[in-house]
Design an enzyme around this catalytic site. Structure first.
Site, PDB file in Angstrom:
ATOM      1  N   HIS A  57      -5.372 -54.357 -45.310  1.00 49.80           N
ATOM      2  CA  HIS A  57      -4.941 -53.400 -46.138  1.00 49.80           C
ATOM      3  C   HIS A  57      -4.080 -53.801 -47.022  1.00 49.80           C
ATOM      4  O   HIS A  57      -2.815 -53.898 -46.601  1.00 49.80           O
ATOM      5  CB  HIS A  57      -4.686 -52.179 -45.469  1.00 49.80           C
ATOM      6  CG  HIS A  57      -5.814 -51.541 -44.733  1.00 49.80           C
ATOM      7  ND1 HIS A  57      -6.659 -50.459 -45.111  1.00 49.80           N
ATOM      8  CD2 HIS A  57      -6.206 -51.583 -43.352  1.00 49.80           C
ATOM      9  CE1 HIS A  57      -7.414 -50.044 -43.908  1.00 49.80           C
ATOM     10  NE2 HIS A  57      -7.216 -50.818 -42.956  1.00 49.80           N
ATOM     11  N   PHE A  58      -4.406 -54.312 -48.425  1.00 47.82           N
ATOM     12  CA  PHE A  58      -3.259 -55.018 -48.919  1.00 47.82           C
ATOM     13  C   PHE A  58      -2.441 -53.907 -49.987  1.00 47.82           C
ATOM     14  O   PHE A  58      -1.496 -53.958 -50.733  1.00 47.82           O
ATOM     15  CB  PHE A  58      -3.619 -55.947 -50.062  1.00 47.82           C
ATOM     16  CG  PHE A  58      -3.864 -57.304 -49.003  1.00 47.82           C
ATOM     17  CD1 PHE A  58      -3.212 -57.364 -47.831  1.00 47.82           C
ATOM     18  CD2 PHE A  58      -4.284 -58.558 -49.472  1.00 47.82           C
ATOM     19  CE1 PHE A  58      -3.326 -58.620 -46.991  1.00 47.82           C
ATOM     20  CE2 PHE A  58      -4.404 -59.655 -48.886  1.00 47.82           C
ATOM     21  CZ  PHE A  58      -3.760 -59.753 -47.501  1.00 47.82           C
ATOM     22  N   ARG A  59      -3.024 -52.560 -50.033  1.00 47.34           N
ATOM     23  CA  ARG A  59      -2.416 -51.530 -50.812  1.00 47.34           C
ATOM     24  C   ARG A  59      -2.134 -51.468 -52.226  1.00 47.34           C
ATOM     25  O   ARG A  59      -1.334 -50.951 -52.891  1.00 47.34           O
ATOM     26  CB  ARG A  59      -0.933 -51.501 -50.283  1.00 47.34           C
ATOM     27  CG  ARG A  59      -0.823 -51.484 -48.640  1.00 47.34           C
ATOM     28  CD  ARG A  59      -1.377 -50.220 -47.961  1.00 47.34           C
ATOM     29  NE  ARG A  59      -1.061 -50.171 -46.718  1.00 47.34           N
ATOM     30  CZ  ARG A  59      -1.989 -49.460 -45.722  1.00 47.34           C
ATOM     31  NH1 ARG A  59      -3.010 -48.916 -46.127  1.00 47.34           N
ATOM     32  NH2 ARG A  59      -1.681 -49.489 -44.386  1.00 47.34           N
ATOM     33  N   ASN A  89      -9.177 -48.353 -49.121  1.00 49.67           N
ATOM     34  CA  ASN A  89      -8.351 -47.309 -49.276  1.00 49.67           C
ATOM     35  C   ASN A  89      -7.095 -47.614 -49.887  1.00 49.67           C
ATOM     36  O   ASN A  89      -5.939 -47.165 -49.322  1.00 49.67           O
ATOM     37  CB  ASN A  89      -8.026 -46.619 -47.847  1.00 49.67           C
ATOM     38  CG  ASN A  89      -7.467 -47.609 -46.680  1.00 49.67           C
ATOM     39  OD1 ASN A  89      -7.565 -48.728 -46.852  1.00 49.67           O
ATOM     40  ND2 ASN A  89      -6.563 -47.039 -45.907  1.00 49.67           N
ATOM     41  N   LYS A 139     -17.404 -49.284 -46.990  1.00 50.55           N
ATOM     42  CA  LYS A 139     -16.509 -48.696 -45.645  1.00 50.55           C
ATOM     43  C   LYS A 139     -16.608 -47.335 -45.591  1.00 50.55           C
ATOM     44  O   LYS A 139     -16.179 -46.566 -46.639  1.00 50.55           O
ATOM     45  CB  LYS A 139     -15.250 -49.320 -45.964  1.00 50.55           C
ATOM     46  CG  LYS A 139     -14.211 -48.910 -44.726  1.00 50.55           C
ATOM     47  CD  LYS A 139     -14.070 -49.223 -43.728  1.00 50.55           C
ATOM     48  CE  LYS A 139     -13.174 -48.990 -42.387  1.00 50.55           C
ATOM     49  NZ  LYS A 139     -11.656 -49.262 -42.754  1.00 50.55           N
ATOM     50  N   ASP A 290      -6.977 -55.797 -38.905  1.00 56.54           N
ATOM     51  CA  ASP A 290      -6.485 -54.293 -39.329  1.00 56.54           C
ATOM     52  C   ASP A 290      -5.109 -54.302 -39.995  1.00 56.54           C
ATOM     53  O   ASP A 290      -4.331 -53.484 -39.613  1.00 56.54           O
ATOM     54  CB  ASP A 290      -6.823 -53.390 -38.180  1.00 56.54           C
ATOM     55  CG  ASP A 290      -6.753 -52.026 -38.909  1.00 56.54           C
ATOM     56  OD1 ASP A 290      -6.656 -51.900 -40.392  1.00 56.54           O
ATOM     57  OD2 ASP A 290      -6.812 -50.984 -38.131  1.00 56.54           O
ATOM     58  N   HIS A 294       3.151 -50.595 -43.386  1.00 54.24           N
ATOM     59  CA  HIS A 294       3.904 -49.350 -44.061  1.00 54.24           C
ATOM     60  C   HIS A 294       5.439 -49.759 -44.205  1.00 54.24           C
ATOM     61  O   HIS A 294       5.793 -50.839 -43.582  1.00 54.24           O
ATOM     62  CB  HIS A 294       3.534 -48.016 -43.297  1.00 54.24           C
ATOM     63  CG  HIS A 294       2.241 -47.802 -42.998  1.00 54.24           C
ATOM     64  ND1 HIS A 294       1.679 -47.103 -44.106  1.00 54.24           N
ATOM     65  CD2 HIS A 294       1.333 -47.936 -42.042  1.00 54.24           C
ATOM     66  CE1 HIS A 294       0.235 -47.058 -43.840  1.00 54.24           C
ATOM     67  NE2 HIS A 294       0.194 -47.469 -42.479  1.00 54.24           N
ATOM     68  N   PRO A 308      -0.282 -44.449 -39.804  1.00 51.16           N
ATOM     69  CA  PRO A 308      -0.524 -45.228 -38.726  1.00 51.16           C
ATOM     70  C   PRO A 308      -0.864 -46.543 -39.238  1.00 51.16           C
ATOM     71  O   PRO A 308      -1.315 -46.653 -40.307  1.00 51.16           O
ATOM     72  CB  PRO A 308      -1.871 -44.769 -38.327  1.00 51.16           C
ATOM     73  CG  PRO A 308      -2.370 -43.881 -39.401  1.00 51.16           C
ATOM     74  CD  PRO A 308      -1.169 -43.440 -40.192  1.00 51.16           C
TER      75      PRO A 308
END
Ligand code: DOR
Ligand code: ZN
Ligand code: ZN
Length: 429
Positions: A57-59, A89, A139, A290, A294, A308
């Protein structure tokens, strides 16, 4: 004509070879010599195919303060990954053709390693357009969608004649809702594992199995965390593949007491009895990190508010090589689960194998290098890990992407990652 690069004394599980690289591809695997513009002697190290992390998840776009494609891909290079596949996401999510295309551009501008993309799903009419750009999968988070909508996605892909897999986060939201209500007023992080119990995953995986079997469509289950859910998959191996994370493999819910929200993740860490362990690896297809970064202030909020996720890119290979050094795992398992498996499942036709004609992607490891994991040293913007202080033996010392060194002895000089359209060419045998 000399080739661009000659890698000498590459020790693999199949013997020691020299590898000629030209124009970013492996052109020769030989015991002989070749004329080359540049040579690197890898004597004393072990050479793996460039590792692939199919779950990061590279945001980027939208939450770059947590991580962006540059910092995330630098963490990947440092951790020994030559290719990553990013989750959808982001903000806004990569669930329309235009957002999907936008993310390809962002990655091509910022990534130092090669990358693929998982597509999001909300509007069925966007599926056909996204398919033209080679998504690794669609996904779906089963904890935040109606089953009817999932059914529509399966039908849509069937009607379009597409074999692109559906990747699922499996936790049943009804079970989560009632489990959380039953807990009442609690504030300690340990309660998080009770609010999202093993049953939520088991029920959701059973639903996933029903869908995969009904539509005879490939389903990939992310971050499996319970042994019972693994049993549900067994009869449907032809349609279902699955993944485990380093934290679900090696940490248990007791880490929520030690590390608080830093160990908070979905699905949560499990007890030693219900969770997975290295002995289960033969039944699991791939390891995905995964990598879910954050900020520390976000992680310092209360257990129910803190987001999470655990950043793992700079941890996983060191932890796995330590298992190898302890004789608890073979290095060929790393090759199967972090290179060949992801390349096959997500249709990365030029990656995952050291073979003539393939991309010249390599992960060079020193099986003797020792140290202690410290999040202070991460390239990731997320400076925390529940593996803090873990004593490792074995680490990546060089990452090569299409013949270019993007990590050398822990330093990441840069690199120009390319977007890899998935499922486009003939798949691996
Ligand atoms: O722990 C998690 N974090 N699980 C998810 O499914 C999402 C991820 C994130 O994006 O932070
Ligand atoms: Zn997930
Ligand atoms: Zn995830």
């Amino acid at each position: 004509m000399p080739v661009d690069l000659f890698l000498e004394n590459c020790r693999t599980e199949r013997g020691t070879f020299n590898i000629g690289v030209d124009d970013g591809r492996i052109v020769k695997i030989t015991r002989g010599r070749m004329d080359a513009s540049e040579r690197i002697d890898l004597r004393g190290y072990h050479v793996l195919p460039g590792l692939i992390d199919a779950h990061v998840h590279f945001r980027d776009p939208g939450l770059e303060y947590k991580e962006d494609f540059r910092s995330g891909s630098m963490a990947a290079a440092r951790g020994g990954f030559s290719t990553v596949i990013d989750m959808p996401n982001t903000v806004p999510p990569a669930d329309t053709t235009s957002e999907f295309k936008r993310k390809i551009k962002i990655g091509e501008r910022k990534s130092v390693v090669d990358f693929g993309l998982h597509a999001g799903y909300s509007d069925p009419s966007e599926v056909e357009g996204i398919l033209k750009f080679g998504p690794a999968s669609f996904k779906v988070f089963m904890d935040s969608i109606e089953m009817g909508k999932v059914d529509v996605l399966f039908r849509r892909l069937r009607d379009l004649g597409s074999g692109v897999p559906i990747t699922l986060h499996c936790e049943n939201r009804e079970i989560i809702r009632h489990s959380r209500e039953n807990l009442g007023e609690v504030e300690e992080p340990y309660a998080y594992s009770l609010a999202r119990p093993p049953l939520a995953e088991e029920v959701s995986v059973a639903e996933a199995a029903a869908l995969a079997y009904h539509y005879r469509h490939p389903v990939h289950i992310c971050h499996l965390s319970t042994r019972r859910a693994l049993r549900f998959i067994e009869p449907f191996r032809g349609y279902i593949t699955c993944e485990v994370t380093p934290h679900h493999l090696l940490l248990d819910s007791g880490y929520l007491r030690r590390f608080g929200n830093l160990a908070k993740t979905n699905p949560p860490l499990r007890s030693a009895e219900t969770g997975l362990s290295p002995g289960d690896l033969p039944d699991i297809d791939i390891i995905g990190t995964d990598h879910a970064p954050h900020t520390l202030p976000e992680k310092e909020m209360g257990v129910w508010e803190a987001p999470p996720g655990i950043p793992n890119l700079e941890v996983v290979l060191r932890v796995l090589l330590t298992l190898v050094s302890e004789g608890r795992m073979n290095i060929s398992t790393i090759r199967r689960m972090l290179a060949e498996g992801p390349a096959r499942i997500f249709g990365l036709a030029s990656k995952g194998f050291i073979r003539e004609g393939m991309d010249a992607d390599f992960t060079v490891v020193d099986l003797r290098r020792e140290g202690e994991i410290s999040a202070d040293e991460f390239y990731s913007r997320a400076h925390y890990t529940p593996f803090e202080g873990f004593r490792y033996r074995g680490d990546a010392v060089m990452t090569i992407v299409r013949g270019e060194v993007v990590m050398d002895d822990g330093e990441v000089p840069g690199g120009r990652g390319r977007y890899i359209a998935c499922h486009s060419k003939k798949e691996h045998d």
